[in-house]
Write an enzyme that holds these catalytic residues in place. Structure first.
Site, short mmCIF file in Angstrom:
data_model
loop_
_atom_site.label_atom_id
_atom_site.label_comp_id
_atom_site.label_asym_id
_atom_site.label_seq_id
_atom_site.Cartn_x
_atom_site.Cartn_y
_atom_site.Cartn_z
CB ALA A 119 -0.83 -0.02 1.00
CG ASN A 188 2.14 -6.48 6.29
OD1 ASN A 188 2.93 -7.05 7.10
ND2 ASN A 188 1.08 -6.85 6.32
CG HIS A 218 0.53 4.10 4.75
ND1 HIS A 218 0.53 3.30 5.95
CD2 HIS A 218 -0.35 3.36 4.02
CE1 HIS A 218 -0.43 2.56 6.01
NE2 HIS A 218 -1.04 2.22 4.78
#
Length: 267
Positions: A119, A188, A218
């Site tokens: 991602a 992750n 993120h």
């Protein structure tokens, strides 16, 4: 040039990631790759587009196995898959904050191990910058809905703060070595950044719960002698599993396409 013989692919995990990946493979959307079997610890009762098999059976019939089931599978089966001569594509990169495990996977043959960034973007640039010299500072801030971050180790006070929050609440701060262990299904990205940087202890991570987080975000910030870099991604959570982002299975499919021999791609 594409491979003359399609890669025989086994898929471990029939969840939010596995269903998208398996469906695309079965529909012929990845030229040069054929879904041979699906491995899952639950009876699939014909709901998967390929026969359900054990990991051992998958190793016998496949030349590439895709892990889409969590860090535990990487720890338990990663080395055995590679030792069998089967290649392994890992989605749950959080397992790789364990240096001993990572070293074992990188040096177990004849199978080859591959990782997908999932991602987050910008990892290729961080790798390029790292080749010029060390980065002085690398920070990752991950923000998700509170319910997707709840963990068994959390005490009552932290859970209360998360559940009653009206704004962002930091639920953990640490390194990219510490955080994926505490959030095995939802961080992750921290491990992917650490792999790009080359040092899990050099990446400072903040995990934030925000009840207004319609998107998972993120933010990567890095700086060093050669420049400063900032990447921000905002994804819709997967409907079937809000702990992961909708884009993750498509990142896996892109990696699969590259491994199957499709040309003309920036890898």
């Amino acid at each position: 040039m594409s491979r003359a013989t399609p890669r025989k692919v086994g898929l471990i995990g029939w969840g939010a990631i596995g269903r998208v990946v398996g469906g695309a493979l079965a529909a012929g959307q990845v030229p040069g790759a054929e879904l041979v079997c699906v491995v899952d610890n639950r009876p699939l009762a014909g709901t998967a587009p390929a026969p359900q098999r054990t990991v051992e059976q998958a190793m016998e019939t496949c030349d590439l196995i895709v892990e889409a089931a969590g860090q535990g599978v990487v720890r338990e089966w990663g080395a055995a898959i590679l030792a069998s001569g089967t290649d392994l594509l890992i989605a749950s990169t959080g397992a790789l904050t364990d240096d001993t495990l990572t070293d074992k996977l990188l040096h177990t043959t004849p199978g080859r191990v591959y990782f997908t960034g999932g991602a987050v973007g910008g990892l290729d640039l961080l790798q390029a910058v790292r080749a010029m010299g060390p980065l002085d500072e690398v920070r990752l801030t991950t923000t998700k809905l509170p319910a997707t971050l709840e963990q068994p180790w959390m005490d009552a006070e932290l859970l209360r703060r998360m559940r009653s929050a009206t704004g962002p609440v930091e639920v953990m701060a640490g390194t990219a070595r510490d955080v994926p262990v505490k959030f095995p299904k939802s961080t992750n990205v921290a491990a992917s950044v650490a792999l790009a940087v080359g040092d899990p202890d050099a990446v400072r991570v903040s995990v934030v719960a925000d009840p207004a987080a319609a998107h998972t975000s993120h933010v990567i910030e890095a700086s060093g002698a050669h420049g400063a870099y900032r990447f921000e991604v905002r994804h819709l959570p997967a409907a079937a599993n809000p702990a992961t982002s909708q884009v993750v299975p498509y990142a896996v499919l892109r990696s699969l396409a590259a491994l199957a021999g499709r040309t003309g791609q920036i890898l």
